[in-house]
Write an enzyme that holds these catalytic residues in place. Structure first.
Site, mmCIF file in Angstrom:
data_model
loop_
_atom_site.group_PDB
_atom_site.id
_atom_site.type_symbol
_atom_site.label_atom_id
_atom_site.label_comp_id
_atom_site.label_asym_id
_atom_site.label_seq_id
_atom_site.Cartn_x
_atom_site.Cartn_y
_atom_site.Cartn_z
ATOM 1 N N VAL A 145 0.696 -1.139 -0.009
ATOM 2 C CA VAL A 145 -0.242 0.050 -0.007
ATOM 3 C C VAL A 145 0.955 1.244 0.171
ATOM 4 O O VAL A 145 0.577 2.284 -0.941
ATOM 5 C CB VAL A 145 -0.795 0.040 1.461
ATOM 6 C CG1 VAL A 145 -1.444 1.404 1.328
ATOM 7 C CG2 VAL A 145 -1.892 -1.099 1.041
ATOM 8 N N ASP A 165 -15.379 53.146 -11.728
ATOM 9 C CA ASP A 165 -14.402 52.129 -12.549
ATOM 10 C C ASP A 165 -13.733 51.164 -11.646
ATOM 11 O O ASP A 165 -12.786 50.804 -12.082
ATOM 12 C CB ASP A 165 -13.511 53.467 -13.272
ATOM 13 C CG ASP A 165 -13.028 52.396 -14.551
ATOM 14 O OD1 ASP A 165 -13.588 51.679 -15.086
ATOM 15 O OD2 ASP A 165 -11.946 53.263 -15.215
#
Ligand SMILES: *[C@@H]1O[C@H](CO)[C@@H](O)[C@H](O)[C@H]1NC(C)=O
Ligand SMILES: *[C@@H]1O[C@H](CO)[C@@H](O)[C@H](O)[C@H]1NC(C)=O
Ligand SMILES: *[C@@H]1O[C@H](CO)[C@@H](O)[C@H](O)[C@H]1NC(C)=O
Ligand SMILES: *[C@@H]1O[C@H](CO)[C@@H](O)[C@H](O)[C@H]1NC(C)=O
Ligand SMILES: *[C@@H]1O[C@H](CO)[C@@H](O)[C@H](O)[C@H]1NC(C)=O
Ligand SMILES: *[C@@H]1O[C@H](CO)[C@@H](O)[C@H](O)[C@H]1NC(C)=O
Length: 708
Positions: free
Chosen positions: A452, A514
């Site tokens: 594993v 803006d």
């Protein structure tokens, strides 16, 4: 009825009292105020509603915060009035203008008993019916009726939530339908006493969240809800009662548990300085608290890169995809149990886990753990067992017979031990700690473990290489693409705070006009700064909106009312901010946005995905892969973004509410409506010229502020 009218005239003489007697009704324009002026009872109208409700709110808090509502389902029309009366029997009734009873206190232990009943609003927010002679009203045994027994959506410290086992009274929280409608919504938060008692949040019949059982100190699934400087959670279980309660640890702090109309439970605390409620605990923000997120036999851990995994000995029901977002398919046994075939089963011990849903479990409060194991082993359909109470060395027995669902694992501190049944052979292969099984084959365990580990390393290396390659391919691109979610959220929050300052906190009210990506500067730490105030306007006094004939700004960020009519306001800045949020989340620019298969701009595209419940597809793919699942958080930002870019300025939130929404789901969160400039690609391209400053390319750009 003459008598009633007489009484009305008499009553209007009195004011600022905390009691009503049968000779003193409460008129629609009067209120009761508790003795030290903490709570107030009277008629109120929720924001955006046109109805009257009888309710209790905090007397001193400017933001109207009703904590209890009497006539939730039967409001009075705004144009009419009502009157609250206590009769000689101690019944409270709310009459409408035509003298019909539209709400009454029937149902409590009210009826009979009281000789001279009065109703009093106490300093803890409880409205109680008591005997008038009882000078003190702090003995609950003397209450003939109390509003605490019928909570709305708010639990104050000192209020019980749960069961009176004798009468069957169940005190629970029910959400409002919406912020403007106190009638019962879909969400209920209550103490579920089947199986192991625990608090459960439901949407209709579907479970959304459970706290896990009380472990003697706290609910085991929510370790963050524990004794602290503000409150202490208490759980009481005896022959007569079963309830949960918070006890205040600091009387000077105003704090409450609140179930929002969207089904989110939060602990909110009043903050004098910002004059607003601050969310101090929201356990549902933790993704592992989503009921059944990992499906059956799946287990959730927020500290892992991938939230869900299968229990040892189980495999995913659908092919395991490491990046998958939906684990609801759950897991199944790799090997069937052997019990039915007369073989051996054993148990795998899990520690620090919130035990699975125990609604249908079998419970014995006095058995030992050993007896519990034997009992489970004997019955082939028993899937797991655990202690009932973990105080001391543990006691009692709980057996599960269903598929196990809604498990989570804490790195330390929370939860308890759980023993999950596995085939004996499985226990050996998995190399897990075993109990109840006699066989032991250590060498196999070692080989399995090594395999594993090597496998994990190999897969990890391959994945790392893949990600690095993907990253290096992205490097034309702008660096915004490499921003992690955390950083993106920080940038959005930073811009929001900047805009909040301009709109509210600065001495002058400034409209930027803006706001866009190019005007957001990032310093070395990637902290955003709003720049370029060339077009900004200062609003004086009460001015909230202005008009200009010279529309200057940047297409793709301008709100419809500004671009078309030159109208600008704080709400036009909010629109630009909304565009920015969606750009930052998606990593794409609004103007010039192209998506194969549709003609929408970014806003239209986001709106479409939102409506199809696919909003997460909006996000930048590279980032999705890099980070662990932040989906729920991302959705919140997309939601706020869409709210900000709505067509009608009035629908858009103000910056203070935007900041609140980022804070938690207990804030006002309406569904978004159609955005402005939804399908206006051609319109935008034909528009008048603008101060467009973007470089080419379809990616969001920020300006890097060097050397700061
Ligand atoms: C309250 O309402 C009653 C009846 O509607 C009226 O007679 C009285 O003047 C009102 N009181 C105040 C202070 O407005
Ligand atoms: C008072 O309530 C009754 C019964 O619900 C209803 O028929 C009547 O129209 C109400 N009157 C007003 C003024 O709302
Ligand atoms: C609650 O249930 C309704 C109806 O089943 C569903 O439409 C809604 O999405 C649910 N909400 C949540 C938060 O689960
Ligand atoms: C709870 O917390 C408060 C403040 O943090 C502390 O003073 C108190 O001793 C604690 N009580 C218990 C029972 O732990
Ligand atoms: C619980 O277990 C104990 C000990 O095995 C037993 O004496 C008792 O009768 C059980 N109680 C119930 C309700 O099953
Ligand atoms: C096992 O437990 C279940 C659930 O309590 C019960 O219905 C069943 O009869 C039991 N089986 C045996 C063999 O005791």
């Amino acid at each position: 009825m003459e008598a009633l009218l007489l009484l009305l005239a008499f009553a209007s003489l009195a004011n600022a009292r905390d009691t009503l007697t049968p000779t003193q009704p409460l008129l629609h324009n009067q209120t009761l105020v508790s003795r030290t002026q903490i709570f107030e009872l009277g008629f109120f109208t929720p924001t955006n509603s046109n109805k009257w409700y009888l309710g209790i709110w905090f007397h001193k808090i400017p933001t109207q915060t009703p904590i209890w509502v009497a006539n939730r389902e039967t409001p009075l029309p705004k144009s009419s009035s009502g009157v609250l009366i206590i009769n000689n029997y101690g019944h409270l009734s709310l009459f409408n203008q035509t003298r019909h009873v539209i709400w009454s206190s029937n149902g409590g232990s009210a009826s009979g008993g009281a000789k001279n009943p009065i109703v009093r609003l106490l300093d803890n927010g409880n409205l109680v019916v008591v005997e008038s002679e009882s000078a003190k009203s702090d003995d609950p045994n003397g209450y003939f009726w109390q509003s605490y027994d019928y909570p709305s959506d708010t639990l104050l410290d000192g209020m019980k939530m749960g069961w009176d086992l004798g009468t069957g009274l169940n005190r629970k929280l029910t959400s409002w339908k919406s912020l403007s409608d106190p009638s019962m919504g879909d969400f209920v938060y209550e103490l579920d006493r089947r199986g192991l008692p625990e608090m459960v949040l439901r949407n209709g019949s579907a479970k959304l969240f459970r706290t896990g059982p009380w472990n003697g100190f706290q609910f085991s699934g929510t370790p963050e809800v524990k004794n602290n400087s503000i409150f202490k959670p208490v759980f009481v279980s005896n022959d007569e009662e079963l309830y949960f309660l918070s006890v205040s640890n600091d009387e000077s702090v105003i704090s409450r548990l609140y179930l929002s109309p969207l089904g989110v439970i939060c602990r909110l605390t009043w903050n004098e300085r910002v004059s607003d409620w601050i969310v101090t605990i929201n356990v549902q923000k933790d993704m592992c608290n989503r009921y059944g997120l990992c499906g059956v036999y799946g287990i959730c851990n927020v500290d892992e890169p991938v939230l869900c995994k299968c229990l040892n000995g189980f495999v995913p029901n659908s092919p395991d995809d490491w990046s998958r977002v939906d684990w609801s398919g759950g897991c199944r046994r790799r090997k069937d149990l052997e019990c039915d075939k007369g073989g051996d089963d054993g148990f795998q011990k899990l520690s620090f886990v919130k035990v699975p849903d125990s609604t249908f479990s079998w419970v014995n409060e006095s058995m030992s753990l050993g007896e519990c194991q034997v009992k489970c082993l004997k019955n082939c359909s028993c899937t797991a067992y655990a202690n009932f109470d973990i105080r001391g060395s543990g006691s009692g027995c709980v057996l599960w017979f269903d598929d196990l669902i809604d498990l989570r694992e804490f790195s330390a501190g929370g939860g308890q031990d759980l023993y999950v049944r596995l085939a004996a052979s499985e226990l050996v292969i998995a190399g897990v700690q075993e109990a109840g099984s006699k066989k032991k084959k250590r060498p196999v365990v070692v080989i399995a473990s090594v395999t594993v580990i090597i496998g994990t390393l190999l897969i990890g290396t391959i994945l790392w290489c893949l990600i690095e390659r993907a990253k290096s391919r992205q490097r034309d691109q702008t660096r915004s693409n490499l921003l992690s979610w955390k950083k993106r959220f920080d940038i959005i929050n930073g811009i929001a705070l900047g805009l909040l300052y301009l709109h509210r906190d600065s001495r002058l009210r400034i409209i930027h006009r803006d706001l866009k990506a190019a005007n957001v500067l990032l310093d070395m730490e990637m902290n955003p700064k709003i720049s370029d105030f060339g077009l900004a306007r200062i609003f004086g006094g009460d001015e909230t909106e202005a008009n200009t004939r010279r529309v200057v700004g940047t297409y793709g960020y301008m709100s419809p009312e500004y671009a078309a009519d030159g109208l600008f306001s704080m709400k036009s800045d909010v629109f630009s901010f909304g565009v920015l949020i969606l750009e930052i989340v998606s990593g794409k620019r609004n103007k010039g946005f192209y998506h194969p298969g549709n003609d929408f701009n970014l806003l239209g595209h986001a709106w479409n995905l939102w409506n199809e419940d696919r909003a997460l597809e909006l996000v930048d793919e590279v980032v999705v892969m890099e980070d662990k699942l932040s989906g729920f958080e991302v959705l919140r930002y997309i939601h706020v973004g869409l709210l900000c870019v709505q067509q009608r300025p009035d629908d858009r939130p103000t910056m203070p509410s935007v900041v609140m929404m980022f804070g938690g789901d207990c804030a006002n969160f309406p569904q978004p409506r159609q955005p402005g400039f939804y399908y206006e690609r051609s319109f935008m391209d034909e528009g008048p010229s603008s101060s467009e400053k973007f470089s080419s390319g379809n990616k969001v750009s920020f300006t890097q502020l060097e050397g700061r």
